[in-house]
Design a protein around this motif. Structure first.
Motif, PDB file in Angstrom:
ATOM      1  N   GLU A 121       0.814  -1.220   0.000  1.00 33.68           N
ATOM      2  CA  GLU A 121       0.000   0.000   0.000  1.00 33.68           C
ATOM      3  C   GLU A 121       0.849   1.273   0.000  1.00 33.68           C
ATOM      4  OE1 GLU A 121      -2.320  -0.621   3.539  1.00 33.68           O
ATOM      5  OE2 GLU A 121      -3.730  -1.956   2.517  1.00 33.68           O
ATOM      6  N   ASN A 122       2.152   1.153   0.147  1.00 32.00           N
ATOM      7  CA  ASN A 122       3.028   2.316   0.281  1.00 32.00           C
ATOM      8  C   ASN A 122       3.216   3.036  -1.055  1.00 32.00           C
ATOM      9  OD1 ASN A 122       5.979   3.480   0.204  1.00 32.00           O
ATOM     10  ND2 ASN A 122       5.341   3.446   2.356  1.00 32.00           N
ATOM     11  N   ASN A 178      10.063   6.400   8.421  1.00 34.83           N
ATOM     12  CA  ASN A 178      10.713   5.908   9.628  1.00 34.83           C
ATOM     13  C   ASN A 178      10.131   4.614  10.179  1.00 34.83           C
ATOM     14  OD1 ASN A 178      12.708   6.126  11.645  1.00 34.83           O
ATOM     15  ND2 ASN A 178      11.203   7.005  13.053  1.00 34.83           N
ATOM     16  N   LYS A 179       8.807   4.523  10.344  1.00 38.63           N
ATOM     17  CA  LYS A 179       8.213   3.335  10.955  1.00 38.63           C
ATOM     18  C   LYS A 179       8.487   2.078  10.124  1.00 38.63           C
ATOM     19  CE  LYS A 179       3.934   1.376  12.647  1.00 38.63           C
ATOM     20  NZ  LYS A 179       2.496   1.410  12.647  1.00 38.63           N
ATOM     21  N   LEU A 180       8.254   2.166   8.823  1.00 40.71           N
ATOM     22  CA  LEU A 180       8.484   1.026   7.931  1.00 40.71           C
ATOM     23  C   LEU A 180       9.965   0.686   7.846  1.00 40.71           C
ATOM     24  CD1 LEU A 180       6.834  -0.915   6.235  1.00 40.71           C
ATOM     25  CD2 LEU A 180       6.889   0.742   4.375  1.00 40.71           C
ATOM     26  N   ASN A 187      14.867  -3.894  11.828  1.00 35.33           N
ATOM     27  CA  ASN A 187      14.753  -4.772  12.995  1.00 35.33           C
ATOM     28  C   ASN A 187      14.533  -6.229  12.612  1.00 35.33           C
ATOM     29  OD1 ASN A 187      15.165  -2.648  14.750  1.00 35.33           O
ATOM     30  ND2 ASN A 187      12.994  -2.352  15.182  1.00 35.33           N
ATOM     31  N   LYS A 188      13.960  -6.467  11.448  1.00 35.79           N
ATOM     32  CA  LYS A 188      13.731  -7.835  10.979  1.00 35.79           C
ATOM     33  C   LYS A 188      14.919  -8.370  10.164  1.00 35.79           C
ATOM     34  CE  LYS A 188       8.689  -7.907  11.010  1.00 35.79           C
ATOM     35  NZ  LYS A 188       8.595  -8.860  12.108  1.00 35.79           N
ATOM     36  N   GLY A 189      15.982  -7.570  10.030  1.00 38.97           N
ATOM     37  CA  GLY A 189      17.177  -8.038   9.334  1.00 38.97           C
ATOM     38  C   GLY A 189      17.032  -8.038   7.824  1.00 38.97           C
TER      39      GLY A 189
END
Length: 124
Positions: free
Chosen positions: A24-25, A43-45, A51-53
Motif C-alpha cells: 500500500e506504500n 521511519n516506521k516502515l 529490525n527484521k534483518g
C-alpha cells in the motif's frame, strides 16, 4: 533452513501485516521492480525492516501478480543470501512442503499461505 522457517511461522502475522503495508506504500508503488532499501522508506516502515534483518525489498504490484521479496541478513558465508518472498504469482512453489533445488545453487522451500524462502548460494 528449518530454523528460519520455524522462526518465520511464529511471526507470520507480523510478516503478513508488514507485506500489506508495503504493498500500500506510495513510494514502493512508484518504484516497482527496483531494489528499495529500508532507509528509502518512512521511519516506521524503515525501522521495522531493519529490525527484521532486511537488506532490501523488491516489489511487483499489479492485478495479475503481487510479490514482495525480502533480501535478508539471516545467513553467513558460505550459505549465500536468503530471500523471504510473499507472492500471488506462483501457487506451486509457495505450497507448504514444496522443495526445489536448481543445480545446487538455488534452493526453494514452500512455507504455505503465499510464502516461500529461497536461498542463492551462487557466489557470482
Amino acid at each position: 533452513m528449518t530454523k528460519n522457517i520455524e522462526q518465520f511461522s511464529i511471526k507470520k502475522q507480523e510478516w503478513n501485516s508488514l507485506t500489506k503495508h508495503i504493498l500500500e506504500n506510495e513510494f514502493v508503488n512508484s518504484n516497482l521492480g527496483k531494489g528499495i532499501y529500508p532507509h528509502d522508506l518512512e521511519n516506521k516502515l524503515s525501522t521495522e525492516l531493519i529490525n527484521k534483518g532486511i537488506s532490501f525489498i523488491t516489489v511487483s504490484n499489479n492485478h495479475e501478480c503481487k510479490q514482495v521479496e525480502y533480501a535478508t541478513k539471516w545467513t553467513k558465508y558460505p550459505i549465500g543470501t536468503l530471500y523471504l518472498t510473499w507472492t500471488t504469482c506462483d501457487s506451486t512453489k509457495t505450497k507448504k512442503g514444496f522443495y526445489q533445488s536448481d543445480s545446487g545453487f538455488i534452493e526453494i522451500y514452500g512455507i504455505g499461505n503465499n510464502w516461500l524462502i529461497w536461498v542463492d548460494i551462487d557466489f557470482i
